[in-house]
Design an enzyme around this catalytic site. Structure first.
Site, PDB file in Angstrom:
ATOM      1  N   ARG A 158       0.830  -1.216   0.000  1.00  8.16           N
ATOM      2  CA  ARG A 158       0.000   0.000   0.000  1.00  8.16           C
ATOM      3  C   ARG A 158       0.858   1.258   0.000  1.00  8.16           C
ATOM      4  NH1 ARG A 158      -2.086  -3.215   4.089  1.00  8.16           N
ATOM      5  NH2 ARG A 158      -4.246  -3.878   3.858  1.00  8.16           N
ATOM      6  N   ILE A 234      11.518   4.611   5.056  1.00 10.16           N
ATOM      7  CA  ILE A 234      10.360   4.970   5.911  1.00 10.16           C
ATOM      8  C   ILE A 234       9.713   3.691   6.442  1.00 10.16           C
ATOM      9  CG2 ILE A 234       9.773   7.245   4.983  1.00 10.16           C
ATOM     10  CD1 ILE A 234       8.126   4.034   3.715  1.00 10.16           C
ATOM     11  N   ARG A 236      11.287   0.021   8.060  1.00 10.34           N
ATOM     12  CA  ARG A 236      11.838  -0.446   9.333  1.00 10.34           C
ATOM     13  C   ARG A 236      13.352  -0.393   9.235  1.00 10.34           C
ATOM     14  NH1 ARG A 236       7.582   0.564  11.217  1.00 10.34           N
ATOM     15  NH2 ARG A 236       6.117  -0.881  12.197  1.00 10.34           N
ATOM     16  N   ASP A 260      13.914   7.739   8.274  1.00 12.73           N
ATOM     17  CA  ASP A 260      12.946   7.979   9.355  1.00 12.73           C
ATOM     18  C   ASP A 260      13.019   6.862  10.395  1.00 12.73           C
ATOM     19  OD1 ASP A 260      10.742   9.279  10.629  1.00 12.73           O
ATOM     20  OD2 ASP A 260       9.394   7.767   9.811  1.00 12.73           O
ATOM     21  N   GLU A 265      16.471   1.728  17.200  1.00  8.95           N
ATOM     22  CA  GLU A 265      15.800   2.947  17.681  1.00  8.95           C
ATOM     23  C   GLU A 265      15.655   2.907  19.200  1.00  8.95           C
ATOM     24  OE1 GLU A 265      12.097   3.322  15.560  1.00  8.95           O
ATOM     25  OE2 GLU A 265      13.131   3.259  13.642  1.00  8.95           O
ATOM     26  N   HIS A 283      11.359   8.592  13.472  1.00  8.57           N
ATOM     27  CA  HIS A 283      10.229   7.691  13.199  1.00  8.57           C
ATOM     28  C   HIS A 283       8.882   8.434  13.296  1.00  8.57           C
ATOM     29  CE1 HIS A 283       8.870   3.220  13.411  1.00  8.57           C
ATOM     30  NE2 HIS A 283       7.957   3.966  12.794  1.00  8.57           N
TER      31      HIS A 283
HETATM   32  C1  8YV Z   1       3.855   4.223  14.297  1.00  6.84           C
HETATM   33  C2  8YV Z   1       4.521   2.584  12.447  1.00  6.84           C
HETATM   34  O1  8YV Z   1       4.341   5.482  14.487  1.00  6.84           O
HETATM   35  O2  8YV Z   1       2.313   1.950  11.983  1.00  6.84           O
HETATM   36  C3  8YV Z   1       3.479   1.603  12.056  1.00  6.84           C
HETATM   37  O3  8YV Z   1       3.831   0.445  11.794  1.00  6.84           O
HETATM   38  O4  8YV Z   1       5.665   2.327  12.385  1.00  6.84           O
HETATM   39  C4  8YV Z   1       4.117   3.936  12.871  1.00  6.84           C
HETATM   40  O5  8YV Z   1       2.962   4.342  12.224  1.00  6.84           O
HETATM   41  C5  8YV Z   1       4.401   3.468  15.404  1.00  6.84           C
HETATM   42  O6  8YV Z   1       5.265   2.452  15.087  1.00  6.84           O
HETATM   43  C6  8YV Z   1       3.309   2.988  16.310  1.00  6.84           C
HETATM   44  O7  8YV Z   1       3.857   2.282  17.336  1.00  6.84           O
END
Ligand code: 8YV
Length: 317
Positions: A158, A234, A236, A260, A265, A283
């Protein structure tokens, strides 16, 4: 009327009102406030049927095992590599996440990073703030043109697709690498990630996380992108071999990195902080008011749906 009991793994402080709305409707067992988790779970959580968590906090097999009455895990976020899906499936526990609602904001941020990296926006910003701007125009090194270039995308799900769509507005040719070729998109498929990297001016990581994609972007891929290439992540952090990334940047074998997410992290290697050709964000892909509220609504709708119908509405696929 007594409120249904739920377990919340940690505070959802990054959402506008999730903590307050959960507490309004449910009797929340706040796991993160207990120092001895195992003891607290054994004493107070045996009857709990619904667990609320987030993409970064997850729910491991040990936690699932400690909750014999658990029926549903409702996560705030789209990623689910931190949730022990096998353990949940074995026990017949449903798992929901929050897909779609964050796609546009994460894709927007990928573009923000791409342009910031190519046009040296972070460097320019630091230059102005540090009072270094004199009379000479463009006194930071020249950047790289974005429009009309070649955009490679790793993972055409997506979010990858939303990033690709935006590329058409920048007159870019788009190609992608994916687990399988898609026949419903107008973009070229590259079965070899190294070949995609060699072809790309900009390579964007938009794939899922977890053991299956760990270090998918390795030294060979990074060096194939090359001294003029920019990598954007953006997705992982662990998808990129961060040590190889640092080594390539330091050796001038990669043009730049706009990130990001990071491998450990919130730790970010000093070498990335000190490099001029990096853009580093904490992030924040989904971190807009509108999107975080939409994630919160969808997570709450899943919890409500479980209690009302016995089924979550957006199960992980
Ligand atoms: C969140 C994300 O900020 O949705 C996800 O998988 O990485 C981000 O949208 C965050 O990880 C929520 O814990």
């Amino acid at each position: 009327m007594t409120k249904p009991r739920i377990l919340q793994v940690g505070s959802l402080a990054g959402s506008p009102s999730a903590n307050a709305r959960l507490a309004d409707t449910y009797d929340v067992f706040e796991l993160w406030k207990h120092e001895d988790r195992a003891r607290a779970l054994a004493e107070h959580a045996q009857d709990i049927t619904v667990l609320v968590t987030s993409a970064n906090m997850g729910a491991n097999a040990e936690l699932i095992d400690a909750l014999p009455s658990l029926k549903a895990i409702c996560s705030w976020g789209v990623g689910f590599e931190t949730i022990a899906l096998d353990a949940a499936r074995e026990r017949g526990v449903q798992v929901s996440n929050t897909p779609d609602v964050l796609t546009d904001c994460v894709a927007d941020l990928a573009w923000g990073l791409m342009i910031a990296g190519a046009r040296r926006m972070s460097l320019g910003d630091r230059f102005v703030r540090e009072g270094k701007w004199g009379q000479v125009h463009g006194s930071i090194p020249l950047g790289t043109r974005v429009s009309g270039k070649k955009l490679g995308i790793i993972g055409l799900g997506r979010i990858g697709e939303a990033i690709a769509r935006r590329g058409q507005g920048f007159d870019m040719e788009v190609r992608y690498h994916n687990r399988r070729q898609r026949d419903d998109v107008p973009y070229g498929y590259e079965a070899s990630l190294v070949e995609l990297a060699r072809w790309s001016d900009f390579l964007v990581v938009a794939t899922v996380g977890g053991p299956g994609t760990r270090h998918l972007v390795d030294q060979q891929v990074i060096e194939a992108l090359g001294p003029k290439g920019l990598i954007v992540n953006i997705a992982r952090g662990p998808v990129i071999d961060e040590a190889a990334l640092v080594a390539a940047l330091q050796a001038g074998k990669l043009g730049g990195a706009a990130l990001d997410v990071f491998e450990h992290e919130p730790k970010v290697p000093d070498a990335l902080k000190q490099h001029d050709d990096t853009v580093l964000l904490p992030h924040i892909g989904s971190a807009t008011y509108e999107t975080r509220l939409a994630m919160e609504n969808l997570m709450l709708d899943n919890v409500k749906a479980y209690f009302e119908t016995g089924k979550v509405i957006t199960p992980v696929e």
